[in-house]
Design a protein around this motif. Structure first.
Motif, short mmCIF file in Angstrom:
data_model
loop_
_atom_site.label_atom_id
_atom_site.label_comp_id
_atom_site.label_asym_id
_atom_site.label_seq_id
_atom_site.Cartn_x
_atom_site.Cartn_y
_atom_site.Cartn_z
N ALA A 151 -0.66 1.96 9.71
CA ALA A 151 -1.13 2.10 8.33
C ALA A 151 0.04 2.06 7.38
O ALA A 151 1.07 2.71 7.62
N TRP A 152 -0.08 1.27 6.30
CA TRP A 152 0.93 1.24 5.24
C TRP A 152 0.24 0.72 3.98
O TRP A 152 -0.63 -0.15 4.05
N GLY A 153 0.60 1.29 2.83
CA GLY A 153 -0.05 0.88 1.59
C GLY A 153 -1.56 1.01 1.71
O GLY A 153 -2.09 2.05 2.10
N VAL A 154 -2.26 -0.07 1.41
CA VAL A 154 -3.72 -0.06 1.51
C VAL A 154 -4.19 -0.58 2.87
O VAL A 154 -5.39 -0.67 3.11
#
Length: 238
Positions: free
Chosen positions: A18-21
């Protein structure tokens, strides 16, 4: 950085991340690996798993050195063993890719450094075996204290070994592993922890083919990475 700086391949994880959106499958590696290579004058190149036949040889032909990175347990079926209850999460795509890279690296004489899982995979590639849960043997969890923490281990190196010339006769290292090497055919055992755990191996010939059970990319001492870069520069010059 010189235009002739050695290019060092770094094998990567393929995980849900998971990263950002975003929250999706990703090819990733802790940045400490690339940072360590860059700090000693190399150019890091990430190598995610590739299934295509011949891909490993194609990649190795473009590298000056290879780091087989840390990560999940090796599939015990690769060394003819049933899984220990604590052995889990192996990645068949990564095992296959890195074994193919090692085949190609051996054929080319490419300098190689194995890190943690990388050491274990190099041993399996050579026909060796692993102890699947080191605490069963040594009676403690100091090699992997749990979570995202590194353990601290005192390691003594073998006098006269390549490893000893790079890191000295004794070194304090950061480690995070619950498995360890039982047999390493074709390699010289060159470092052990006080509890007897094999901590490093190397090719007994002149080729730079070294593997350590610890994580040199996390430490201020970059002797191992510097040694790899020196060997990679000589390989490139040839």
């Amino acid at each position: 950085m010189s235009q002739s700086a050695p290019v060092i391949g770094l094998t990567t994880y393929r995980e849900q991340a998971a990263w950002g959106v975003w929250d999706q499958r990703a090819d990733l590696l802790p940045a400490a690996y690339a940072g360590a290579v860059e700090s000693v004058g190399g150019v890091p190149l990430l190598l995610p798993p590739v299934a295509a036949p011949g891909a490993a040889a194609t990649v190795v032909a473009r590298l000056d050195g290879l780091v087989v990175s840390g990560g999940a347990d090796v599939d015990p079926g690769r060394y003819g063993a049933d899984a220990h209850p604590r052995t889990a999460g192996w990645r068949p795509d990564r095992d296959a890719w890195e074994l193919a890279l090692l085949d190609a690296a051996d054929a080319a004489g490419l300098p190689v450094l194995g890190v943690c899982r990388g050491m274990q995979l190099m041993v399996v590639h050579a026909g060796g075996t692993l102890d699947q849960h080191t605490p069963d043997l040594v009676g403690h969890d100091e090699h992997s204290p749990g979570g995202d923490a590194f353990g601290t281990t005192q390691v003594a190196t073998e006098p006269g070994s390549r490893l000893a010339t790079l890191v000295g006769d004794k070194v304090t290292v950061s480690c995070h592993h619950h498995q360890s090497v039982r047999e390493a055919p074709g390699f010289r055992a060159v470092a052990r922890a006080a509890d007897g755990t094999l901590e490093a191996i190397e090719d007994p010939t002149d080729r730079f083919c070294v593997a350590v059970q610890w994580h040199p990319e996390t430490a201020a001492d970059v002797g191992l990475l510097a040694g790899l870069l020196e060997a990679a520069a000589a390989y490139s010059a040839r």
